[in-house]
Design an enzyme around this catalytic site. Structure first.
Site, PDB file in Angstrom:
ATOM      1  N   ASP A  43      41.591  40.231  42.277  1.00 35.85           N
ATOM      2  CA  ASP A  43      42.493  40.953  43.196  1.00 35.85           C
ATOM      3  C   ASP A  43      42.114  40.642  44.651  1.00 35.85           C
ATOM      4  OD1 ASP A  43      44.011  42.608  41.305  1.00 35.85           O
ATOM      5  OD2 ASP A  43      42.139  43.676  40.955  1.00 35.85           O
ATOM      6  N   ASP A  90      36.515  36.287  42.499  1.00 32.61           N
ATOM      7  CA  ASP A  90      37.079  37.621  42.333  1.00 32.61           C
ATOM      8  C   ASP A  90      38.584  37.409  42.092  1.00 32.61           C
ATOM      9  OD1 ASP A  90      37.402  40.496  42.627  1.00 32.61           O
ATOM     10  OD2 ASP A  90      38.293  40.026  44.576  1.00 32.61           O
TER      11      ASP A  90
HETATM   12  C1  BG6 Z   1      39.290  45.451  41.433  1.00 34.87           C
HETATM   13  C2  BG6 Z   1      40.123  46.004  42.560  1.00 34.87           C
HETATM   14  O1  BG6 Z   1      39.592  44.107  41.239  1.00 34.87           O
HETATM   15  O2  BG6 Z   1      39.540  46.150  40.219  1.00 34.87           O
HETATM   16  C3  BG6 Z   1      39.897  47.513  42.668  1.00 34.87           C
HETATM   17  O3  BG6 Z   1      39.752  45.387  43.780  1.00 34.87           O
HETATM   18  C4  BG6 Z   1      40.187  48.175  41.326  1.00 34.87           C
HETATM   19  O4  BG6 Z   1      40.734  48.035  43.674  1.00 34.87           O
HETATM   20  C5  BG6 Z   1      39.297  47.559  40.263  1.00 34.87           C
HETATM   21  O5  BG6 Z   1      39.937  49.582  41.404  1.00 34.87           O
HETATM   22  C6  BG6 Z   1      39.528  48.143  38.885  1.00 34.87           C
HETATM   23  O6  BG6 Z   1      40.819  47.771  38.453  1.00 34.87           O
HETATM   24  P1  BG6 Z   1      41.505  48.231  37.109  1.00 34.87           P
HETATM   25  O7  BG6 Z   1      42.618  47.223  36.943  1.00 34.87           O
HETATM   26  O8  BG6 Z   1      40.491  48.119  36.004  1.00 34.87           O
HETATM   27  O9  BG6 Z   1      41.971  49.625  37.288  1.00 34.87           O
HETATM   28 MG    MG Z   2      39.058  41.688  45.473  1.00 29.88          MG
END
Ligand code: BG6
Ligand code: MG
Length: 214
Positions: A11, A9
């Site tokens: 984030d 993963d």
């Molecule tokens: C995930 C995060 O990696 O990506 C979430 O943990 C986030 O919090 C999701 O909502 C979608 O992210 P993005 O960058 O497409 O808005």
């Molecule tokens: Mg994560």
């Protein structure tokens, strides 16, 4: 070795963009007059942008919003988030993460990303990891977000490997559930580790060496 590949993963595992997500949602919610705090923000880990918006709007009690207005709100949040991502640089990639990734690769493991984020390519570029991974599966190539296993199954497919040969690394309970639903073993850090959601619940990222290199 027990695994042929590791699917990470992004984030909360490779980098720490959580605070930027929080600040962007907070500003969007404040402007709309909706209560939002860090506890609610924790529920957004691993969840797609539009599904995150629905969670944020649980506290909204104004006139019904059209789909178009919801897309506008999600776009506003994403613009704020992208603005803060410009601050990210290779210095935000910790030595612990980079050294561990390099050691895993040197041992012959394939390394991939499995993230719900549509900003994955931008974030990897900012961190200096634009061309580092063998496969990148992200929010742009899936229709179902975690806890659905789609993003990890696509990553395994890109690598040409069976889920049982890949270890998933996650910080979100929804992400650990996604890994298990896809038939992967899961190693957790952060929140998901504290919740005991993984097959391995690690105290630090570098523990992956013990988990994967024997
Ligand atoms: C995930 C995060 O990696 O990506 C979430 O943990 C986030 O919090 C999701 O909502 C979608 O992210 P993005 O960058 O497409 O808005
Ligand atoms: Mg994560």
């Amino acid at each position: 070795m027990k695994y042929k590949a590791i699917i990470f993963d992004l984030d909360g595992v490779i980098c720490f963009t959580d605070e930027y997500h929080y600040l962007a949602w907070k500003k969007m919610a404040d402007d709309l007059g909706v209560y939002f705090d860090r506890t609610i923000n924790n529920r957004l880990r691993g969840v797609s942008r539009m599904e995150s918006l629905e969670i944020v709007l649980e506290r909204y009690d104004g006139p019904a919003l059209t789909q178009e207005q919801k897309v506008e709100l999600a776009t506003k949040k994403n613009d704020l988030y992208r603005e803060s991502l410009h601050q990210l640089s290779p210095a935000d990639l910790s030595a612990e993460v980079k050294d561990t990734l390099d050691a895993l690769r040197a041992a012959g493991l394939k390394l991939a990303i499995g993230s719900s984020s549509k900003n994955t390519a931008f974030i990897l570029g900012q961190l200096g990891l634009g061309n580092y991974f063998d496969a990148v599966s992200d929010g742009n190539n899936i229709t179902n977000s975690k806890p659905d296993p789609e993003v990890f199954l696509k990553a395994a497919e890109m690598l040409g490997l069976d889920p049982k040969d890949c270890l998933v690394v996650e910080d979100a309970v929804s992400g650990a559930q996604a890994g298990h639903a896809g038939g992967f073993e899961v190693a957790c850090v952060g929140d998901a580790s504290k919740a005991g959601a993984g097959d391995y619940n690690m105290g630090s990222f570098q523990e992956l060496r013990q988990v994967a290199l024997n």
